[in-house]
Motif scaffolding. Structure first.
Motif, PDB file in Angstrom:
ATOM      1  N   GLU A  13      30.655  36.288  46.923  1.00  0.00           N
ATOM      2  CA  GLU A  13      30.326  36.013  45.522  1.00  0.00           C
ATOM      3  C   GLU A  13      30.444  34.520  45.223  1.00  0.00           C
ATOM      4  N   ASP A  14      29.527  34.018  44.403  1.00  0.00           N
ATOM      5  CA  ASP A  14      29.590  32.615  44.018  1.00  0.00           C
ATOM      6  C   ASP A  14      30.499  32.442  42.809  1.00  0.00           C
ATOM      7  N   LEU A  15      30.688  31.196  42.399  1.00  0.00           N
ATOM      8  CA  LEU A  15      31.619  30.901  41.309  1.00  0.00           C
ATOM      9  C   LEU A  15      31.169  31.525  39.997  1.00  0.00           C
ATOM     10  N   ASP A  16      29.888  31.465  39.692  1.00  0.00           N
ATOM     11  CA  ASP A  16      29.397  32.028  38.429  1.00  0.00           C
ATOM     12  C   ASP A  16      29.684  33.521  38.340  1.00  0.00           C
ATOM     13  N   ARG A  17      29.508  34.218  39.456  1.00  0.00           N
ATOM     14  CA  ARG A  17      29.769  35.659  39.477  1.00  0.00           C
ATOM     15  C   ARG A  17      31.239  35.947  39.241  1.00  0.00           C
ATOM     16  N   LEU A  18      32.125  35.172  39.855  1.00  0.00           N
ATOM     17  CA  LEU A  18      33.559  35.373  39.668  1.00  0.00           C
ATOM     18  C   LEU A  18      33.988  35.038  38.245  1.00  0.00           C
ATOM     19  N   LEU A  19      33.375  34.018  37.644  1.00  0.00           N
ATOM     20  CA  LEU A  19      33.697  33.677  36.259  1.00  0.00           C
ATOM     21  C   LEU A  19      33.248  34.776  35.307  1.00  0.00           C
ATOM     22  N   MET A  20      32.166  35.457  35.627  1.00  0.00           N
ATOM     23  CA  MET A  20      31.749  36.609  34.826  1.00  0.00           C
ATOM     24  C   MET A  20      32.760  37.749  34.946  1.00  0.00           C
ATOM     25  N   LYS A  21      33.294  37.936  36.148  1.00  0.00           N
ATOM     26  CA  LYS A  21      34.297  38.976  36.361  1.00  0.00           C
ATOM     27  C   LYS A  21      35.595  38.674  35.607  1.00  0.00           C
ATOM     28  N   ALA A  22      35.815  37.395  35.295  1.00  0.00           N
ATOM     29  CA  ALA A  22      37.043  37.010  34.598  1.00  0.00           C
ATOM     30  C   ALA A  22      37.175  37.688  33.235  1.00  0.00           C
ATOM     31  N   ARG A  23      36.065  38.135  32.675  1.00  0.00           N
ATOM     32  CA  ARG A  23      36.114  38.823  31.379  1.00  0.00           C
ATOM     33  C   ARG A  23      36.886  40.132  31.462  1.00  0.00           C
ATOM     34  N   ALA A  24      36.870  40.743  32.636  1.00  0.00           N
ATOM     35  CA  ALA A  24      37.586  42.011  32.827  1.00  0.00           C
ATOM     36  C   ALA A  24      38.837  41.830  33.679  1.00  0.00           C
ATOM     37  N   PHE A  25      39.290  40.587  33.807  1.00  0.00           N
ATOM     38  CA  PHE A  25      40.401  40.266  34.699  1.00  0.00           C
ATOM     39  C   PHE A  25      41.709  40.887  34.231  1.00  0.00           C
ATOM     40  N   ARG A  26      42.480  41.361  35.203  1.00  0.00           N
ATOM     41  CA  ARG A  26      43.878  41.747  34.971  1.00  0.00           C
ATOM     42  C   ARG A  26      44.608  41.731  36.307  1.00  0.00           C
ATOM     43  N   TRP A  27      45.907  41.464  36.227  1.00  0.00           N
ATOM     44  CA  TRP A  27      46.718  41.493  37.448  1.00  0.00           C
ATOM     45  C   TRP A  27      46.924  42.937  37.881  1.00  0.00           C
ATOM     46  N   ASN A  28      46.789  43.188  39.162  1.00  0.00           N
ATOM     47  CA  ASN A  28      46.965  44.531  39.711  1.00  0.00           C
ATOM     48  C   ASN A  28      47.615  44.403  41.088  1.00  0.00           C
ATOM     49  N   VAL A  29      48.872  43.954  41.095  1.00  0.00           N
ATOM     50  CA  VAL A  29      49.590  43.668  42.335  1.00  0.00           C
ATOM     51  C   VAL A  29      49.854  44.971  43.092  1.00  0.00           C
ATOM     52  N   GLU A  30      49.548  44.956  44.377  1.00  0.00           N
ATOM     53  CA  GLU A  30      49.715  46.141  45.211  1.00  0.00           C
ATOM     54  C   GLU A  30      51.184  46.552  45.298  1.00  0.00           C
ATOM     55  N   THR A  31      51.485  47.792  44.932  1.00  0.00           N
ATOM     56  CA  THR A  31      52.863  48.314  44.992  1.00  0.00           C
ATOM     57  C   THR A  31      52.885  49.693  45.645  1.00  0.00           C
ATOM     58  N   ILE A  32      51.972  49.932  46.556  1.00  0.00           N
ATOM     59  CA  ILE A  32      51.888  51.226  47.225  1.00  0.00           C
ATOM     60  C   ILE A  32      52.588  51.130  48.574  1.00  0.00           C
ATOM     61  N   GLY A  33      53.531  52.039  48.830  1.00  0.00           N
ATOM     62  CA  GLY A  33      54.234  52.069  50.095  1.00  0.00           C
ATOM     63  C   GLY A  33      53.694  53.159  51.003  1.00  0.00           C
ATOM     64  N   PHE A  34      54.157  53.151  52.251  1.00  0.00           N
ATOM     65  CA  PHE A  34      53.722  54.174  53.195  1.00  0.00           C
ATOM     66  C   PHE A  34      54.426  55.503  52.951  1.00  0.00           C
ATOM     67  N   SER A  35      55.532  55.480  52.238  1.00  0.00           N
ATOM     68  CA  SER A  35      56.261  56.702  51.908  1.00  0.00           C
ATOM     69  C   SER A  35      56.672  56.627  50.437  1.00  0.00           C
ATOM     70  N   PRO A  36      56.983  57.767  49.813  1.00  0.00           N
ATOM     71  CA  PRO A  36      57.302  57.769  48.368  1.00  0.00           C
ATOM     72  C   PRO A  36      58.421  56.809  47.973  1.00  0.00           C
ATOM     73  N   ASN A  37      59.446  56.708  48.790  1.00  0.00           N
ATOM     74  CA  ASN A  37      60.574  55.823  48.483  1.00  0.00           C
ATOM     75  C   ASN A  37      60.623  54.593  49.389  1.00  0.00           C
ATOM     76  N   GLY A  38      59.510  54.320  50.087  1.00  0.00           N
ATOM     77  CA  GLY A  38      59.492  53.219  51.030  1.00  0.00           C
ATOM     78  C   GLY A  38      59.212  51.873  50.385  1.00  0.00           C
ATOM     79  N   PHE A  39      59.213  50.853  51.200  1.00  0.00           N
ATOM     80  CA  PHE A  39      58.971  49.479  50.745  1.00  0.00           C
ATOM     81  C   PHE A  39      57.610  49.392  50.075  1.00  0.00           C
TER      82      PHE A  39
END
Length: 300
Positions: free
Chosen positions: A211-237
């Motif tokens: 994707e070019d810069l213009d496309r990413l700037l368009m995506k910024a309108r729907a931007f939100r942080w979504n940090v990965e917090t999925i572990g390999f097990s229910p109580n795992g790292f």
């Protein structure tokens, strides 16, 4: 061929402008409260423009170093000193990993507890399986962040087929070719892959390397942080995004170390055998230096 040469010269020339513009307009990429600033960081971090800023900077410093050796030696000292500082600090992760493993064994086998609580003032508690899986992070830190430090200390395993049999200056040429043909391209490829791999696990909408810069700037309108917090097990790292950060850091350290190898090899080639190991900060072992221990091992 002519088009490729024009493209190369144009990008090198534009690198000076791009660097000056980024330095004089920090709000466009440092203000992360603005989604567009984040998207600019995502785009430019893996862009041709960023590559040529780094490439041109190295090119200019190399030209200055060829003109005056003291400039290049300063660069070698700074890069190797940075590698040593980072490596020596994160090497302590090995001790932390051992201590944490011992605590886990005691908690599980002796006290039969299911959680470990740690904290000063504000404590946080996780399942024992979380702490067990988190041990992999310490191992990854040692591998990713001590890689250039280990190289400076000559600690990597080396398969020597003909290197030791050739003359000193031939070895320096081999080192320069290795840095240019293997280390630098590999570091760039890993960085390009790891950079977008990291950001796809930090934000939405997910960015793409195509994707070019213009496309990413368009995506910024729907931007939100979504940090990965999925572990390999229910109580795992559940902070596996940190491994993606380490992948990018690994590539950056390899790139800088390749530049240090290129510069040191050129200087030692130019100044002769008496300059080998000049300004090299090697760790000292009991009874001698790391280099002397290496020679003893090789002789056996």
């Amino acid at each position: 061929m002519l088009d490729a040469l024009v493209w190369l010269v144009t990008n090198i020339g534009m690198a000076f402008y791009n660097l000056a513009y980024a330095v004089t307009h920090p709000q466009l990429w440092l203000d992360w409260s603005d989604p567009e600033a984040v998207m600019r960081v995502v785009y430019y971090g893996g862009s041709v423009e960023f590559f040529f800023v780094a490439f041109t900077t190295i090119l200019v410093l190399t030209a200055l170093g060829i003109w005056r050796n003291s400039i290049m030696w300063t660069g070698v000292i700074v890069l190797e000193g940075f590698a040593n500082a980072v490596g020596r600090f994160f090497a302590w992760a090995g001790l932390i990993m051992v201590i944490q493993q011992v605590v886990i064994v005691f908690v599980q086998r002796i006290f039969a507890a299911s959680e470990i609580t740690l904290g000063f003032g504000q404590a946080f508690s996780f399942d024992v399986s979380w702490w067990s899986e988190e041990l992999k992070l310490y191992n990854a830190m040692i591998v990713a962040l001590c890689v250039s430090y280990t190289f400076v200390q000559h600690g990597h395993v080396r398969v020597d087929l003909f290197y030791s049999a050739v003359r000193f200056r031939t070895r320096k040429i081999i080192d320069m070719v290795g840095a240019l043909v293997f280390m630098l391209p590999m570091a760039v490829i890993v960085w390009m892959y790891g950079w977008f791999f990291l950001w796809r696990h930090l934000i939405t909408p997910k960015p793409s390397a195509s994707e070019d810069l213009d496309r990413l700037l368009m995506k910024a309108r729907a931007f939100r942080w979504n940090v990965e917090t999925i572990g390999f097990s229910p109580n795992g790292f559940n902070a596996y995004f940190l491994f993606k950060v380490l992948l990018v850091a690994f590539a950056g350290l390899i790139f800088l170390q390749a530049v240090a190898v290129l510069w040191r090899s050129w200087l030692e080639f130019r100044e002769g055998e008496e300059s080998e190991g000049k300004h090299l900060d090697r760790d000292r072992l009991e009874g001698g230096t790391a280099e002397s221990a290496e020679h003893v091992f090789e002789s056996r």
